[in-house]
Design an enzyme around this catalytic site. Structure first.
Site, mmCIF file in Angstrom:
data_model
loop_
_atom_site.group_PDB
_atom_site.id
_atom_site.type_symbol
_atom_site.label_atom_id
_atom_site.label_comp_id
_atom_site.label_asym_id
_atom_site.label_seq_id
_atom_site.Cartn_x
_atom_site.Cartn_y
_atom_site.Cartn_z
ATOM 1 N N TYR A 53 0.826 -1.215 0.000
ATOM 2 C CA TYR A 53 0.000 0.000 0.000
ATOM 3 C C TYR A 53 0.847 1.247 0.000
ATOM 4 O O TYR A 53 1.965 1.225 0.517
ATOM 5 C CB TYR A 53 -0.932 0.010 1.231
ATOM 6 C CG TYR A 53 -1.989 -1.058 1.228
ATOM 7 C CD1 TYR A 53 -2.253 -1.832 0.102
ATOM 8 C CD2 TYR A 53 -2.746 -1.307 2.370
ATOM 9 C CE1 TYR A 53 -3.226 -2.808 0.124
ATOM 10 C CE2 TYR A 53 -3.721 -2.278 2.404
ATOM 11 C CZ TYR A 53 -3.963 -3.042 1.274
ATOM 12 O OH TYR A 53 -4.935 -4.002 1.316
ATOM 13 N N LEU A 236 -17.844 -1.614 0.517
ATOM 14 C CA LEU A 236 -18.763 -0.766 -0.263
ATOM 15 C C LEU A 236 -18.493 -0.894 -1.759
ATOM 16 O O LEU A 236 -18.904 -0.035 -2.540
ATOM 17 C CB LEU A 236 -18.615 0.707 0.164
ATOM 18 C CG LEU A 236 -19.048 1.040 1.593
ATOM 19 C CD1 LEU A 236 -18.810 2.518 1.888
ATOM 20 C CD2 LEU A 236 -20.519 0.690 1.815
ATOM 21 N N GLY A 237 -17.793 -1.951 -2.153
ATOM 22 C CA GLY A 237 -17.457 -2.088 -3.578
ATOM 23 C C GLY A 237 -16.733 -0.830 -4.056
ATOM 24 O O GLY A 237 -17.076 -0.251 -5.089
ATOM 25 N N GLY A 243 -24.031 4.651 -3.650
ATOM 26 C CA GLY A 243 -24.960 5.179 -4.660
ATOM 27 C C GLY A 243 -24.423 6.411 -5.366
ATOM 28 O O GLY A 243 -25.067 6.967 -6.249
ATOM 29 N N LYS A 244 -23.201 6.835 -5.010
ATOM 30 C CA LYS A 244 -22.712 8.107 -5.532
ATOM 31 C C LYS A 244 -22.376 8.099 -7.018
ATOM 32 O O LYS A 244 -22.262 9.154 -7.623
ATOM 33 C CB LYS A 244 -21.504 8.583 -4.721
ATOM 34 C CG LYS A 244 -20.267 7.758 -4.896
ATOM 35 C CD LYS A 244 -19.412 7.956 -3.683
ATOM 36 C CE LYS A 244 -18.101 8.441 -3.721
ATOM 37 N NZ LYS A 244 -17.480 8.563 -2.421
HETATM 38 N N1 NAP Z 1 -6.660 -7.985 0.895
HETATM 39 C C1 NAP Z 1 -6.911 -7.305 -0.186
HETATM 40 O O1 NAP Z 1 -6.574 -7.728 -1.307
HETATM 41 C C2 NAP Z 1 -7.614 -5.976 -0.070
HETATM 42 C C3 NAP Z 1 -8.146 -5.365 -1.204
HETATM 43 C C4 NAP Z 1 -8.808 -4.153 -1.046
HETATM 44 C C5 NAP Z 1 -8.920 -3.577 0.213
HETATM 45 N N2 NAP Z 1 -8.368 -4.179 1.309
HETATM 46 C C6 NAP Z 1 -8.462 -3.586 2.666
HETATM 47 O O2 NAP Z 1 -9.797 -3.173 2.883
HETATM 48 C C7 NAP Z 1 -9.839 -1.784 3.171
HETATM 49 C C8 NAP Z 1 -11.127 -1.208 2.651
HETATM 50 O O3 NAP Z 1 -11.236 -1.428 1.243
HETATM 51 P P1 NAP Z 1 -11.882 -0.322 0.329
HETATM 52 O O4 NAP Z 1 -11.233 1.006 0.598
HETATM 53 O O5 NAP Z 1 -11.914 -0.821 -1.072
HETATM 54 O O6 NAP Z 1 -13.374 -0.276 0.955
HETATM 55 P P2 NAP Z 1 -14.735 0.277 0.386
HETATM 56 O O7 NAP Z 1 -15.575 0.595 1.569
HETATM 57 O O8 NAP Z 1 -15.333 -0.655 -0.602
HETATM 58 O O9 NAP Z 1 -14.355 1.628 -0.376
HETATM 59 C C9 NAP Z 1 -13.909 2.739 0.333
HETATM 60 C C10 NAP Z 1 -14.030 4.002 -0.495
HETATM 61 O O10 NAP Z 1 -15.403 4.280 -0.776
HETATM 62 C C11 NAP Z 1 -15.696 5.656 -0.588
HETATM 63 N N3 NAP Z 1 -16.559 5.740 0.618
HETATM 64 C C12 NAP Z 1 -16.329 5.177 1.840
HETATM 65 N N4 NAP Z 1 -17.331 5.456 2.699
HETATM 66 C C13 NAP Z 1 -18.229 6.170 2.007
HETATM 67 C C14 NAP Z 1 -19.479 6.708 2.379
HETATM 68 N N5 NAP Z 1 -19.984 6.559 3.606
HETATM 69 N N6 NAP Z 1 -20.166 7.396 1.430
HETATM 70 C C15 NAP Z 1 -19.660 7.557 0.180
HETATM 71 N N7 NAP Z 1 -18.465 7.071 -0.220
HETATM 72 C C16 NAP Z 1 -17.755 6.362 0.686
HETATM 73 C C17 NAP Z 1 -14.338 6.325 -0.357
HETATM 74 O O11 NAP Z 1 -13.731 6.654 -1.613
HETATM 75 P P3 NAP Z 1 -13.983 8.035 -2.364
HETATM 76 O O12 NAP Z 1 -14.131 9.116 -1.334
HETATM 77 O O13 NAP Z 1 -12.798 8.205 -3.222
HETATM 78 O O14 NAP Z 1 -15.216 7.850 -3.139
HETATM 79 C C18 NAP Z 1 -13.524 5.221 0.265
HETATM 80 O O15 NAP Z 1 -12.147 5.396 0.114
HETATM 81 C C19 NAP Z 1 -8.545 -1.230 2.561
HETATM 82 O O16 NAP Z 1 -8.102 -0.015 3.121
HETATM 83 C C20 NAP Z 1 -7.591 -2.347 2.853
HETATM 84 O O17 NAP Z 1 -7.134 -2.255 4.191
HETATM 85 C C21 NAP Z 1 -7.736 -5.374 1.175
#
Ligand code: NAP
Length: 345
Positions: A53, A236-237, A243-244
């Site tokens: 990361y 949250l995919g 929904g944004k």
């Molecule tokens: N093991 C693996 O291969 C792997 C892969 C992926 C992730 N991870 C881990 O999982 C964690 C989370 O993954 P992820 O960041 O992909 O999670 P996610 O919840 O699917 O996406 C997070 C992103 O969605 C947007 N967001 C989050 N909360 C929101 C809300 N309440 N309303 C509107 N938009 C929102 C933000 O991006 P914007 O503000 O840019 O829209 C945020 O950075 C990572 O930090 C990492 O530690 C692991």
């Protein structure tokens, strides 16, 4: 906050885990510090990092997220308040700048990766050390149909587990876990551990969300029967389920900025998202909080790894732990799942 036991260990982790992979790319160090301060204050004691990361991974930023966490430990002196997880990278042809350009899960690579992580993290131990993805060809990152690999010359699982055992004995690692793993791989590691061949995996960190419930097919039973729970990532995919993206591309948002992230931004993902967002709104719920609350409440979930780029998102996502979904909402989710099954594996 709720706390749950990590596998069969004696470590209690918050059911909401703080994702970190935006720090050093989409977020600054200052943002990261604010997120760590706020999360810990709300009882979120479990944080997930990786040597690779921030994402998207680049040579110039490799290791930066761990460095930000290390700087926070040095500044705040609260290492002992945190259950810290990080990961060693497996092979990926794009990661030509990691070790000799071909990261593997063997002794030399795992030991080198851990030493470098500890240095960046400014600590002498990791609470949970995870294999980021397998060295063998298997279903992960969007693949559902199994194809036997053409060659199978990866490090044997026995060898990888023995190396992890040495690290546990050295005190540099407390517990070990899997990520992007299949039911076969998880059971194989657990069986080897039960036969005395190394430490027992305590968790499986895989993608899991309303857009991707494939974990339920084979791995949920493994998680339940083997006490090796899910650490759900991308809940949250990557923001889709808020929904944004339904009305276009919000400026600065991850899937607007980084077009290479395609896993959730598909026509099938958009159709399923529209249905889930409507369900949430019909019941007066925030769509993102409904999506997170669903994961929090699954019996095989140990922790839900939330991601946030703003403090407002972080607050809302942590607060999902207090959202209880009614029977009507859960029935609505199942009805949508029947129509939109695994839109974004
Ligand atoms: N093991 C693996 O291969 C792997 C892969 C992926 C992730 N991870 C881990 O999982 C964690 C989370 O993954 P992820 O960041 O992909 O999670 P996610 O919840 O699917 O996406 C997070 C992103 O969605 C947007 N967001 C989050 N909360 C929101 C809300 N309440 N309303 C509107 N938009 C929102 C933000 O991006 P914007 O503000 O840019 O829209 C945020 O950075 C990572 O930090 C990492 O530690 C692991």
């Amino acid at each position: 906050m709720q706390y749950r036991r990590l596998g069969r260990s004696d470590i209690e982790v918050s059911a909401i885990c703080l994702g970190t992979m935006t720090w050093g790319e989409q977020n600054t160090e200052e943002d990261g510090f604010a997120q760590m301060d706020y999360a810990l204050d709300r009882g979120v004691n479990f944080w997930d990092a990786a040597e690779m990361y921030p994402v998207p991974p680049r040579k110039e930023t490799y290791g930066r997220t761990e460095a930000i966490i290390g700087n926070w430990f040095a500044a705040r002196r609260k290492r002992d308040k945190v259950v810290l997880a990080t990961k060693v990278a497996g092979p990926d042809e794009r990661l030509i700048y990691i070790r000799d350009g071909k990261p593997r899960l063997n002794k030399a690579h795992i030991e080198a990766a851990l030493e470098a992580s500890l240095k960046r993290l400014k600590t002498d131990y990791v609470d949970l050390y995870q294999l980021h993805w397998a060295e063998r060809g298997t279903n992960a990152f969007g693949r559902l149909a199994y194809q036997p690999p053409r060659t199978d010359d990866g490090t044997p699982l026995e060898e990888t587990l023995a190396v992890l055992g040495n690290l546990v004995r050295s005190g540099k690692v407390r517990q070990v876990g899997l990520s992007n793993e299949s039911a076969w791989g998880a059971m194989r590691y657990l069986t080897l551990a039960d036969a005395g061949r190394g430490p027992r995996m305590v968790s499986i960190q895989n993608a899991y969300s309303l857009l991707n419930r494939s974990f339920e097919v084979g791995l949920a039973e493994v998680a339940h029967r083997e006490t090796c729970g899910l650490l759900a990532y991308s809940p949250l995919g990557m923001g889709m389920l808020s929904g944004k993206y339904m009305d276009g591309e919000p400026p600065g948002a991850r899937l607007t900025v980084y077009k290479q992230f395609k896993r959730y931004r598909t026509p099938a993902g958009a159709a399923a998202t529209a249905a889930y967002v409507k369900l949430a709104r019909d019941h007066g719920l925030d769509p993102a909080q409904m999506a997170l609350a669903f994961i929090n409440s699954r019996p095989f979930t140990t922790a839900n790894i939330i991601g946030a780029t703003t403090l407002d998102q972080l607050k809302a996502n942590i607060a999902s732990i207090d959202v209880k979904l009614s029977d009507a909402v859960l029935a609505g989710i199942e009805a949508i799942h029947q129509q939109h099954t695994y839109p974004c594996p």
